[in-house]
Design a protein around this motif. Structure first.
Motif, PDB file in Angstrom:
ATOM      1  N   ARG A  95       0.742  -1.342  -0.057  1.00 34.83           N
ATOM      2  CA  ARG A  95       0.097  -0.019   0.083  1.00 34.83           C
ATOM      3  C   ARG A  95       0.989   1.274  -0.053  1.00 34.83           C
ATOM      4  O   ARG A  95       1.734   1.528   0.901  1.00 34.83           O
ATOM      5  N   SER A  97       1.472   5.550  -0.941  1.00 31.39           N
ATOM      6  CA  SER A  97       0.714   7.005  -0.983  1.00 31.39           C
ATOM      7  C   SER A  97       1.771   7.899  -1.858  1.00 31.39           C
ATOM      8  O   SER A  97       2.877   7.501  -1.531  1.00 31.39           O
ATOM      9  N   ASP A 124      -1.342  -1.356  -4.248  1.00 35.89           N
ATOM     10  CA  ASP A 124      -2.405  -0.387  -3.883  1.00 35.89           C
ATOM     11  C   ASP A 124      -1.737   1.222  -3.834  1.00 35.89           C
ATOM     12  O   ASP A 124      -1.203   1.449  -3.029  1.00 35.89           O
ATOM     13  N   GLN A 126      -2.350   4.838  -3.892  1.00 41.68           N
ATOM     14  CA  GLN A 126      -3.178   6.005  -3.543  1.00 41.68           C
ATOM     15  C   GLN A 126      -2.580   7.378  -3.885  1.00 41.68           C
ATOM     16  O   GLN A 126      -1.545   7.667  -3.482  1.00 41.68           O
ATOM     17  N   ASP A 128      -2.450  11.476  -3.772  1.00 40.39           N
ATOM     18  CA  ASP A 128      -2.768  12.517  -3.110  1.00 40.39           C
ATOM     19  C   ASP A 128      -1.629  13.343  -2.604  1.00 40.39           C
ATOM     20  O   ASP A 128      -0.455  13.126  -2.362  1.00 40.39           O
ATOM     21  N   ASN A 137      -3.044   5.513   8.201  1.00 40.72           N
ATOM     22  CA  ASN A 137      -4.020   5.337   7.068  1.00 40.72           C
ATOM     23  C   ASN A 137      -3.486   3.972   6.492  1.00 40.72           C
ATOM     24  O   ASN A 137      -4.089   3.740   5.144  1.00 40.72           O
ATOM     25  N   PHE A 139      -0.728   2.603   5.329  1.00 42.30           N
ATOM     26  CA  PHE A 139       0.374   2.702   4.158  1.00 42.30           C
ATOM     27  C   PHE A 139       1.454   2.060   4.470  1.00 42.30           C
ATOM     28  O   PHE A 139       2.051   2.051   5.589  1.00 42.30           O
TER      29      PHE A 139
END
Length: 299
Positions: A95, A97, A124, A126, A128, A137, A139
């Motif tokens: 994960r 970000s 995954d 994300q 931002d 969150n 990650f």
């Protein structure tokens, strides 16, 4: 008491049929083995062995506990093997970000290569620009473009990107080309709201200069500002990775080339800890290669 160690000692005594034989296998003294069994029996509140001078026999409680211990130790060994395998070969969901522009322009297009190289990893990603909190969150890691301000993460610097001042030929034909940073005050400047409020330069003589620019368009996304610059709406001061394609196609032209611009560091951050998951280490290496390709112009 190390319960798992005492479980293993108990199983070894049961398998060998004596304290001394178990001690030799475990590289312990018979007294140490006897003490572990006695402590274990006290903790359980049950006798595990019937002892005579010549024989050692498991009690009914010892037989039941033996079966449970062997299953527990087998599960523990399996978990250890799985954890070791995960460290040796990356696997699982990663994960991440990451900021929008860097990911859309450079990280995203190469993710398929990362996934093909690591068949047991799923990503995954994300996007931002507001720097979501890592652990809170969920990650595993995050890409940070710019200095890292968090104190509860480990930051690995993977490269940097210089800012570029540029505009479209049509804009320069209409408004003229600035020759000094202060002349930017007379131009429409496209401002990034999450970055520096002042545009910074170093003159050929080594003098630092900064300009608090203004303009009719602001955005928290560099690609929006680059598109407006290509359309001839104004001048942008953007990381090179945002405008590299437009510069190569001559849709944008570099300005104030005699002046040095600020440099933007690029990091991958992850949670602190002695053992960094292999999937995170491999991803850090991947981002570092992408940043290197960005700097030398390869794809």
């Amino acid at each position: 008491m190390d319960r798992f160690a005492s479980f293993a000692t108990f199983v070894q005594v049961a398998d060998t049929g004596s304290f001394s034989a178990a001690a030799r296998k475990l590289n312990l003294s018979p007294a140490a083995v006897g003490k572990q069994i006695a402590t274990l029996e006290k903790w359980l509140g049950a006798r595990l062995f019937d002892r005579t001078t010549r024989h050692l026999r498991r009690t009914d409680a010892g037989n039941d506990f033996y079966g449970r211990c062997t299953r527990i130790l087998a599960e523990l060994e399996g978990a250890q093997r799985a954890a070791s395998a995960a460290q040796a070969e990356p696997r699982g969901i990663l994960r991440v970000s990451a900021p929008v522009s860097f990911s859309a322009l450079y990280l995203g297009p190469a993710l398929s290569k990362f996934l093909m190289a690591h068949a047991h990893v799923s990503v995954d990603l994300q996007l931002d620009d507001s720097r979501l909190q890592l652990v809170e969150n969920g990650f595993d890691c995050a890409v940070r473009v710019g200095e890292v301000t968090e104190t509860n993460v480990i930051a690995r610097r993977v490269g940097s990107s210089n800012f570029v001042l540029c505009a479209a030929p049509a804009y320069l034909k209409r408004r003229g080309e600035p020759k000094r940073p202060q002349q930017l005050l007379d131009h429409d400047c496209l401002r990034y709201t999450l970055g520096m409020s002042r545009w910074q330069f170093t003159s050929p003589e080594g003098k630092d200069e900064s300009v608090d620019v203004s303009g009719r368009l602001r955005s928290n996304n560099g690609m929006v500002l680059a598109a407006a610059a290509v359309d001839g709406f104004g001048i942008t001061y953007a990381p090179e990775f945002v405008v590299a394609s437009a510069l190569q196609s001559n849709q944008l032209v570099r300005l104030l080339t005699r002046y040095e611009t600020a440099s933007l560091p690029i990091y991958v951050v992850h949670a602190p800890g002695r053992h960094v998951p292999t999937k995170v280490r491999k991803f850090i290496d991947f981002v570092a290669r992408r940043v290197s390709e960005l700097r030398d112009g390869s794809d």
